[in-house]
Design an enzyme around this catalytic site. Sequence first.
Site, PDB file in Angstrom:
ATOM      1  CB  CYS A  31     -21.883  22.363  50.623  1.00 43.46           C
ATOM      2  SG  CYS A  31     -23.530  22.958  50.918  1.00 43.46           S
ATOM      3  CE1 TYR A 170     -31.142  20.532  56.357  1.00 40.94           C
ATOM      4  CE2 TYR A 170     -30.936  21.375  54.117  1.00 40.94           C
ATOM      5  CZ  TYR A 170     -30.547  21.397  55.437  1.00 40.94           C
ATOM      6  OH  TYR A 170     -29.572  22.272  55.832  1.00 40.94           O
ATOM      7  CG  HIS A 173     -28.565  23.910  58.483  1.00 40.24           C
ATOM      8  ND1 HIS A 173     -28.586  22.594  58.131  1.00 40.24           N
ATOM      9  CD2 HIS A 173     -27.499  24.080  59.282  1.00 40.24           C
ATOM     10  CE1 HIS A 173     -27.566  21.962  58.711  1.00 40.24           C
ATOM     11  NE2 HIS A 173     -26.895  22.842  59.418  1.00 40.24           N
ATOM     12  CG  ASP A 266     -24.550  22.005  61.890  1.00 45.85           C
ATOM     13  OD1 ASP A 266     -24.342  21.027  62.623  1.00 45.85           O
ATOM     14  OD2 ASP A 266     -24.897  21.910  60.696  1.00 45.85           O
TER      15      ASP A 266
END
Length: 698
Positions: A31, A170, A173, A266
């Site tokens: 991000c 993806y 997460h 993570d």
Amino acid sequence: MSRDPRHDVLFEPLQIGPKTLRNRFYAVPHCTGYGTEKPGSQAWFRAMKAEGGWAAVCTEYAPVSWDSDESPYVSARLWDDEDLANLAVMCERVHEHGALAGIELTHSGGHAINRQSRLPSVGPSQLASDYDPHLVPKAMELADIRRVREDWVRAATRSREAGFDIVYVYGGHSYLPLQFLSPFYNRRTDAYGGSFENRARFWLETIEAVREAVGDDCAIAVRTCVEALGPAGVDLDEGLEFVRAADHLVDLWDVNVGSIAEWSKDSGASRFFKEGYQLEWTGRVREATAKPIVGVARLTNPDRMAEIVSSGVWDLIGAARPSIADPFLPRKIEEGRYGEIRECIGINTCISKSETGHHLGCTQNATAGEEYRRGWHPELFEPAANADRDVLVVGAGPAGMECAIVLGKRGFRRVHLVDAEAEVGGHFRWVTQLPGLGEWARVVNWRRIQLDKLANVEVITGSRLQAKDVREYGAEIVVVAAGARWSSDGVNGVTHDPIPGADASQAHVLTPEQVMLEGKRPPGSRVVVFDGEGYFVAAGLAELLAGEGLDVELVTLHERVARVADESLEGPLLRQHLHDLGIRQRSGSFVAEIHEGGVRGHDEHGEQFELEADGVVIATQRLSNEELYLELAADEDALRAEQIEAVYRIGDCVAPRIPAEAIFDGHRLAREIDGEKPALALPAKRERLVLERARSHA
Ligand code: ADP
């Protein structure tokens, strides 16, 4: 200097599907706060990594559907052709520097907050999101499943058109594909729930559809958390089982650990996680695939990287944070410029600034996020128009060191960096001694090494300068970087007054500096640490003192201890850690009075409390050391008499802020010191839509 031949393996090309990576350095999706909203910042920021030698550079998560609107967070998106146009700029610029561009297409399913789109979030089953339990998704009907798959294919096709070389499906997460895979989210009884095969179906079908649409032209990457380290995903056995099941459809496995709720495990902060920490789990993915693997683990050590690639554990060294701290990391290794690598310190300011502030920044790299809006390059510096002057920088904390380096690189005739203490580093001399914060010392170490290399910069320690000394020093330009100190009387953000009884000249009242620099300790074993700041200092002192055997109660006026550290993903782990150490945590509480033997205070509901204590550490707020600057600035005649053209101040001496802002401030002044009014930051480009009509009405 040439590179160590052991590192040659990092510069071998690698085929992923129809594309070739030029080396083994891969800038993974992360991000920024730029998304598709700030296309200039996005493109320039990512392109800097391409210029710095990374073989591939990716966007952050890019939802494919309107019901995966991430607001209030900022993501990339590929919903329409305007998103395509904005992201195409990034592809062009990344390609100019010979790197591949990747896009992390996704759908966040039951975690999508959808503040702007006002659409319900969707998930495999109607279970409140563990990330935000206020959020309850719609359980997807078969038509929803079909629609999201079609959205994904449409976004993939647009990605190819935009110029992306690598297209993600993806699910890591605990985003939608992983929500289907995980029994924690998926309680369906149809063909998409129940057995592993059924739970994997949504993800497999989506990868297959995307591959069919763009697989001849783009590499298909799948990013997954192979071990959730908690309930919100799958364990390593099922993680590897999924890799086996999808392997025939995938060109590149991008693997990590954790989940959206366990993101802290993570993007592990250095306080709790050492370099290489993810290898325990992701190092086992090779058991399930022969395809290329990229992993991350805050890696900055070239020996370790070479070892990982040589041993075949991973094929590519992935990085988010190390690529932000030093976009030129690959090139510096390639050219054997090891001493110039600006290593990530694991403070996670990048995360707090991109998530909460919507504009990524970095403690180590002051230019991160400023490539487009300020035109800054981390390795290039314009010669200064007034470089024939001498500059005196007073104070060798992070701000002063950064400023002196940039002044040196801009070619000033002589730069003197002077500090009162025997060692450079300013408040980082003691902050880095707090438990777990040792890696932050890289801020000082890197700068000390660079300063040594600059022939026009001299560092002088052990010399405290008064206003008269500064005036008579002989420099035409003066920069005061004298830092800040913790309040010694408890002035605070609640009353804006000192706390009665808070007098650090007494034995039972202590400031953070007294504890860390003078070795002052409370006269007995019971201590209250009172925190007004809410970040790392009070919590660090509490841990330190508890480690010395003291009985510690940490009182904070914030709604929870170290609230600000939640933004850097340290908060929950830190509070658990303090709890495990036996430190009592009292939140939402104000210490209103200190006396010998204890404190009196009240909580957020007005309830009074009294605590017995032999000593109280007061970390209420910091105050700038601005006296020297103010004294110099007040007497213009005296400055003129000594041919001093300008006096500036930078860093915590202006206002006490987080380390990243002090360093940025020092950097900024040095970049703009030959401008018209260097004390004021030049306006930076803003990215926003400007309506023609609105303009004509103005
Ligand atoms: P910042 O975070 O803004 O860099 P710090 O507090 O870390 O600020 O560092 C400020 C440094 O300035 C300290 O190392 C301190 O010793 C030094 N300093 C403050 N006043 C003077 C002075 N009058 N002469 C020399 N050094 C000074």
